[in-house]
Design a protein around this motif. Structure first.
Motif, PDB file in Angstrom:
ATOM      1  N   GLN A   8      56.426  56.128   3.785  1.00 20.02           N
ATOM      2  CA  GLN A   8      57.448  57.143   3.598  1.00 20.02           C
ATOM      3  C   GLN A   8      58.700  56.748   4.364  1.00 20.02           C
ATOM      4  N   ASN A   9      59.849  56.833   3.706  1.00 24.64           N
ATOM      5  CA  ASN A   9      61.118  56.519   4.347  1.00 24.64           C
ATOM      6  C   ASN A   9      61.457  57.637   5.330  1.00 24.64           C
ATOM      7  N   LYS A  10      61.623  57.275   6.585  1.00 24.88           N
ATOM      8  CA  LYS A  10      61.932  58.260   7.625  1.00 24.88           C
ATOM      9  C   LYS A  10      63.336  58.052   8.193  1.00 24.88           C
ATOM     10  N   ASN A  11      64.154  57.285   7.473  1.00 29.32           N
ATOM     11  CA  ASN A  11      65.516  57.015   7.909  1.00 29.32           C
ATOM     12  C   ASN A  11      66.425  58.165   7.457  1.00 29.32           C
ATOM     13  N   GLU A  12      66.784  59.033   8.377  1.00 29.61           N
ATOM     14  CA  GLU A  12      67.611  60.190   8.044  1.00 29.61           C
ATOM     15  C   GLU A  12      69.046  59.802   7.696  1.00 29.61           C
ATOM     16  N   LYS A  13      69.452  58.563   8.027  1.00 22.68           N
ATOM     17  CA  LYS A  13      70.808  58.111   7.732  1.00 22.68           C
ATOM     18  C   LYS A  13      71.007  57.852   6.241  1.00 22.68           C
ATOM     19  N   ASN A  14      69.916  57.787   5.483  1.00 25.59           N
ATOM     20  CA  ASN A  14      70.005  57.573   4.043  1.00 25.59           C
ATOM     21  C   ASN A  14      69.405  58.795   3.344  1.00 25.59           C
ATOM     22  N   PRO A  15      70.206  59.841   3.128  1.00 26.20           N
ATOM     23  CA  PRO A  15      69.661  61.095   2.602  1.00 26.20           C
ATOM     24  C   PRO A  15      69.054  60.975   1.202  1.00 26.20           C
ATOM     25  N   THR A  16      69.517  60.040   0.399  1.00 24.08           N
ATOM     26  CA  THR A  16      68.951  59.918  -0.945  1.00 24.08           C
ATOM     27  C   THR A  16      67.549  59.315  -0.939  1.00 24.08           C
ATOM     28  N   ALA A  17      67.225  58.540   0.094  1.00 20.44           N
ATOM     29  CA  ALA A  17      65.901  57.924   0.173  1.00 20.44           C
ATOM     30  C   ALA A  17      64.986  58.619   1.180  1.00 20.44           C
ATOM     31  N   PHE A  18      65.548  59.422   2.068  1.00 19.92           N
ATOM     32  CA  PHE A  18      64.776  60.053   3.150  1.00 19.92           C
ATOM     33  C   PHE A  18      63.641  60.905   2.580  1.00 19.92           C
ATOM     34  N   GLY A  19      62.450  60.685   3.125  1.00 29.94           N
ATOM     35  CA  GLY A  19      61.279  61.464   2.735  1.00 29.94           C
ATOM     36  C   GLY A  19      60.561  60.956   1.507  1.00 29.94           C
ATOM     37  N   LYS A  20      61.159  60.054   0.762  1.00 30.70           N
ATOM     38  CA  LYS A  20      60.524  59.530  -0.449  1.00 30.70           C
ATOM     39  C   LYS A  20      59.527  58.436  -0.092  1.00 30.70           C
ATOM     40  N   TRP A  21      58.602  58.207  -0.990  1.00 29.08           N
ATOM     41  CA  TRP A  21      57.547  57.214  -0.780  1.00 29.08           C
ATOM     42  C   TRP A  21      57.857  55.947  -1.560  1.00 29.08           C
ATOM     43  N   TYR A  22      57.580  54.818  -0.927  1.00 33.93           N
ATOM     44  CA  TYR A  22      57.853  53.509  -1.495  1.00 33.93           C
ATOM     45  C   TYR A  22      56.647  52.600  -1.277  1.00 33.93           C
ATOM     46  N   ALA A  23      56.642  51.449  -1.932  1.00 35.41           N
ATOM     47  CA  ALA A  23      55.586  50.456  -1.740  1.00 35.41           C
ATOM     48  C   ALA A  23      56.125  49.289  -0.937  1.00 35.41           C
ATOM     49  N   ARG A  24      55.249  48.701  -0.133  1.00 36.31           N
ATOM     50  CA  ARG A  24      55.598  47.518   0.640  1.00 36.31           C
ATOM     51  C   ARG A  24      54.475  46.506   0.462  1.00 36.31           C
ATOM     52  N   ALA A  25      54.821  45.296   0.037  1.00 37.89           N
ATOM     53  CA  ALA A  25      53.815  44.247  -0.127  1.00 37.89           C
ATOM     54  C   ALA A  25      53.235  43.883   1.228  1.00 37.89           C
ATOM     55  N   VAL A  26      51.937  43.638   1.265  1.00 34.27           N
ATOM     56  CA  VAL A  26      51.277  43.219   2.499  1.00 34.27           C
ATOM     57  C   VAL A  26      50.611  41.872   2.280  1.00 34.27           C
ATOM     58  N   CYS A  27      50.532  41.114   3.329  1.00 30.42           N
ATOM     59  CA  CYS A  27      49.963  39.773   3.288  1.00 30.42           C
ATOM     60  C   CYS A  27      48.853  39.695   4.315  1.00 30.42           C
ATOM     61  N   ASP A  28      47.732  39.099   3.935  1.00 29.27           N
ATOM     62  CA  ASP A  28      46.634  38.986   4.885  1.00 29.27           C
ATOM     63  C   ASP A  28      46.425  37.561   5.361  1.00 29.27           C
ATOM     64  N   GLU A  29      47.273  36.646   4.908  1.00 28.45           N
ATOM     65  CA  GLU A  29      47.121  35.257   5.336  1.00 28.45           C
ATOM     66  C   GLU A  29      48.424  34.508   5.115  1.00 28.45           C
ATOM     67  N   THR A  30      48.725  33.599   6.016  1.00 28.13           N
ATOM     68  CA  THR A  30      49.851  32.689   5.850  1.00 28.13           C
ATOM     69  C   THR A  30      49.289  31.280   5.794  1.00 28.13           C
ATOM     70  N   VAL A  31      49.628  30.558   4.748  1.00 26.95           N
ATOM     71  CA  VAL A  31      49.145  29.195   4.562  1.00 26.95           C
ATOM     72  C   VAL A  31      50.209  28.243   5.093  1.00 26.95           C
ATOM     73  N   ASP A  32      49.829  27.372   6.010  1.00 24.94           N
ATOM     74  CA  ASP A  32      50.773  26.396   6.556  1.00 24.94           C
ATOM     75  C   ASP A  32      50.773  25.138   5.686  1.00 24.94           C
ATOM     76  N   ILE A  33      51.549  24.147   6.089  1.00 25.42           N
ATOM     77  CA  ILE A  33      51.658  22.920   5.290  1.00 25.42           C
ATOM     78  C   ILE A  33      50.316  22.217   5.171  1.00 25.42           C
ATOM     79  N   LYS A  34      49.541  22.208   6.238  1.00 25.68           N
ATOM     80  CA  LYS A  34      48.227  21.576   6.186  1.00 25.68           C
ATOM     81  C   LYS A  34      47.325  22.292   5.178  1.00 25.68           C
ATOM     82  N   GLY A  35      47.354  23.613   5.181  1.00 25.39           N
ATOM     83  CA  GLY A  35      46.568  24.389   4.223  1.00 25.39           C
ATOM     84  C   GLY A  35      47.062  24.201   2.801  1.00 25.39           C
TER      85      GLY A  35
END
Length: 148
Positions: A8-35
């Motif tokens: 949920q957006n809790k940034n009161e400085k942006n009234p059009t987005a405040f309180g609305k729900w959004y999606a955020r991509a999550v990552c469970d692993e970072t592959v390095d060059i060796k991987g």
């Protein structure tokens, strides 16, 4: 599979987005060059993981060298890498001083070829995590049966 968490957006400085729900991509692993080299070697290539790893390390070093020389580097179907500057404004061109007005340097990457947002949207599969952890930067392997 791209996993996401709702927030949920809790940034009161942006009234059009405040309180609305959004999606955020999550990552469970970072592959390095060796991987990445090991992954690439598993795709029926005649090259060993070590040979691929060395080539990728050289590519990274050469990309940095070219960027620091003021060039852009295009890796087809991945991105065009370039350097950007963080700056502060000066009242006039004569007042602009690189030492004080240039505050930082950043690496930019613009998707190109087969890796554009449009082509990604055609190929992506998205699922919501069923278990949310305290840290939004860490994902979980649990998946919801509701696929988007």
């Amino acid at each position: 599979m791209i996993r996401f968490m709702k927030f949920q957006n809790k940034n009161e400085k942006n009234p059009t987005a405040f309180g609305k729900w959004y999606a955020r991509a999550v990552c469970d692993e970072t592959v390095d060059i060796k991987g990445l080299a090991a992954h690439m070697a598993s795709h029926n290539t005649p090259y060993s993981t070590g040979a691929i790893h060395g080539m990728l390390k050289d590519m990274v070093n050469c990309t940095k060298e070219l960027l620091l020389d003021g060039k852009n580097v295009k890796i087809d179907d991945l991105a065009i890498f370039s350097v950007g500057l963080h700056t502060t404004g000066a009242p006039t061109a004569d007042d602009f001083n690189a030492n004080t007005n240039i505050t930082g340097v950043r690496l930019r990457a613009r998707a190109t070829g087969n890796l554009t947002p449009t082509t990604l949207k055609l190929d992506v599969k998205i699922k919501e995590l069923t278990e949310y952890e305290a840290s939004e930067n860490k994902g979980s392997d649990s998946e919801s049966p509701d696929e988007i």
